[in-house]
Design an enzyme around this catalytic site. Structure first.
Site, PDB file in Angstrom:
ATOM      1  CG  HIS A 161       8.483 -10.361   0.962  1.00 36.75           C
ATOM      2  ND1 HIS A 161       7.500 -10.483   0.009  1.00 36.75           N
ATOM      3  CD2 HIS A 161       8.698  -9.022   1.105  1.00 36.75           C
ATOM      4  CE1 HIS A 161       7.150  -9.274  -0.422  1.00 36.75           C
ATOM      5  NE2 HIS A 161       7.857  -8.370   0.231  1.00 36.75           N
ATOM      6  CG  ASP A 195       4.089  -4.725   1.991  1.00 35.71           C
ATOM      7  OD1 ASP A 195       4.726  -4.196   2.908  1.00 35.71           O
ATOM      8  OD2 ASP A 195       4.568  -4.889   0.830  1.00 35.71           O
ATOM      9  CG  ASP A 284       5.277  -1.314   0.768  1.00 30.75           C
ATOM     10  OD1 ASP A 284       4.134  -1.639   1.162  1.00 30.75           O
ATOM     11  OD2 ASP A 284       6.221  -2.132   0.701  1.00 30.75           O
TER      12      ASP A 284
HETATM   13  C1  SP5 Z   1       8.580  -5.962   3.312  1.00 28.55           C
HETATM   14  C2  SP5 Z   1       8.814  -5.358   1.952  1.00 28.55           C
HETATM   15  O1  SP5 Z   1       8.159  -4.375   1.605  1.00 28.55           O
HETATM   16  N1  SP5 Z   1       9.788  -5.881   1.194  1.00 28.55           N
HETATM   17  C3  SP5 Z   1      10.072  -5.407  -0.112  1.00 28.55           C
HETATM   18  C4  SP5 Z   1      11.319  -5.985  -0.687  1.00 28.55           C
HETATM   19  C5  SP5 Z   1      11.563  -5.474  -2.078  1.00 28.55           C
HETATM   20  N2  SP5 Z   1      12.837  -5.860  -2.552  1.00 28.55           N
HETATM   21  C6  SP5 Z   1      13.037  -5.761  -3.980  1.00 28.55           C
HETATM   22  C7  SP5 Z   1      13.159  -4.335  -4.370  1.00 28.55           C
HETATM   23  C8  SP5 Z   1      13.166  -4.143  -5.860  1.00 28.55           C
HETATM   24  C9  SP5 Z   1      13.632  -2.741  -6.097  1.00 28.55           C
HETATM   25  N3  SP5 Z   1      13.197  -2.197  -7.321  1.00 28.55           N
HETATM   26  C10 SP5 Z   1      13.731  -0.845  -7.479  1.00 28.55           C
HETATM   27  C11 SP5 Z   1      12.688   0.147  -7.791  1.00 28.55           C
HETATM   28  C12 SP5 Z   1      13.246   1.543  -7.573  1.00 28.55           C
HETATM   29  N4  SP5 Z   1      12.382   2.533  -8.138  1.00 28.55           N
HETATM   30 ZN    ZN Z   2       6.359  -4.163   0.634  1.00 25.84          ZN
END
Ligand code: SP5
Ligand code: ZN
Length: 340
Positions: A161, A195, A284
């Protein structure tokens, strides 16, 4: 298989991140992830852990703006010297939209300029951890460029990212891009990002280049982070037109449908005839990932690895996301097993 890994990540342990709606959540991208992977690798008879070599800052400046890296280097000291009440982690509350060229000199102004969200939290150990993580990717790239068919960069923090001049989504330095760019001096490079989230930073870094083909398969940005990148009509610009590919996927995508998308990507890579392959290997996409909505099984992850390995290219596997910690080791081993 050589696994490049540094313990420096342990001092990057932000106390929390902030989810949509303002919910303070324990930091999902934590060092337990590495412990689970290390444990699983130790159970195999093929993983050989190695310390990364220090490549210095030049290969990092080759993909990131120097001002941004300078910010990462100095921001923690500035944060401690600031007036903030809670200094447990540097986290701005205002973010630049890049529609306006102003770069303020104050710490929080720069923080909001160089960080894109509330999940790239900075603590004292963040910058050294990010440097060590990039050195793992570079060491893995150097190893493969010396005539070996594969290596694994067990990177933490992850990188995909992070763009030319910004951090975001747990990422500070774009490890896979630093490695791909380093390899590009030896011939064409393909970078495939599996990813769950779109590799927006990688897209940003190589968007105008035709010597590094970038492909990201990810959850559709119409509903998922990083929201503003990852649409199918983003295909590169200038000389890079036609050398970027996004494959957005629907919620609930299963093994069979994922593998169809992957085949589309592999076709492009074969046609490009690269010298080297870099994989942004986020886990993920796994069905039970707490941040994911895609339903790929452990068997599916194994099959994805098998099909990518069948390209028969010298390959650098770079760790990205994956937050179902209990099965993270099992999943990454299922993936890597295809190269041993
Ligand atoms: C490297 C990587 O996988 N980074 C991911 C960063 C995500 N950050 C934002 C997360 C948004 C969270 N949404 C909540 C969903 C819970 N079910
Ligand atoms: Zn990710």
């Amino acid at each position: 298989m050589k696994v490049f890994y540094s313990e420096a990540h342990r001092k990057h342990e932000p106390p929390f991140e902030v989810f949509d709606g303002g919910l303070r959540t324990p930091y999902m991208e934590n060092s337990d992830r590495m412990d689970r992977i290390l444990h699983a690798l130790h159970q195999t008879d093929w993983a050989e852990l190695c310390e990364p070599k220090d490549f210095g800052l030049d290969p990092i400046y080759a993909v990131h703006d120097k001002d941004f890296i300078d910010f990462l280097a100095s921001c923690w000291t500035e944060w401690l010297a600031s007036e903030a009440r809670d200094k447990s982690t540097l986290l701005p509350a205002t973010f630049a939209l890049r529609r306006h060229p102003q770069k303020p000199t104050g710490l929080l102004g720069r923080a909001g300029y160089y960080i894109m969200d509330l999940s790239a939290c900075i603590v004292e150990g963040t910058y050294p951890a990010a440097l060590a993580s990039a050195n793992c990717a570079l060491s893995a790239a150097e190893f493969v460029s010396n005539g070996h068919r594969v290596s694994f960069a067990l990177c933490r923090p992850p990188g995909h990212h992070a763009g030319k001049d910004y951090a975001g989504g747990y990422c500070f330095i774009n490890n896979a891009s630093v490695a791909a760019n380093w390899l590009s001096s030896k011939g064409k490079v393909a970078l495939i990002d599996i990813d769950y989230h779109c590799g927006n930073g990688t897209q940003d870094i190589f968007y105008e280049r035709d010597d590094v083909l970038t492909i990201s398969i990810h959850a559709d940005p119409h509903f998922e982070y990083p929201h503003y990148w990852g649409f199918a009509d983003e295909t590169g610009s200038g000389a890079g037109l036609g050398f970027h590919k996004n494959v957005p996927l629907a919620k609930g995508t299963d093994d069979a449908r994922y593998l169809l998308a992957l085949e589309e990507a592999l076709k492009l890579i074969r046609k490009f005839e690269p010298q080297h392959l870099v994989i942004s290997a986020g886990m993920d996409i796994y069905a039970d990932d707490p941040l994911g909505t895609i339903k790929v099984s452990t068997n599916g992850i194994g099959e994805i690895g098998k099909r990518i390995a069948s390209l028969n290219l010298p390959t650098v596997v770079v760790m990205e996301g994956g937050y179902a910690n209990e099965v993270l080791g099992r999943n990454i081993v299922a993936f890597l097993n295809n190269w041993v």
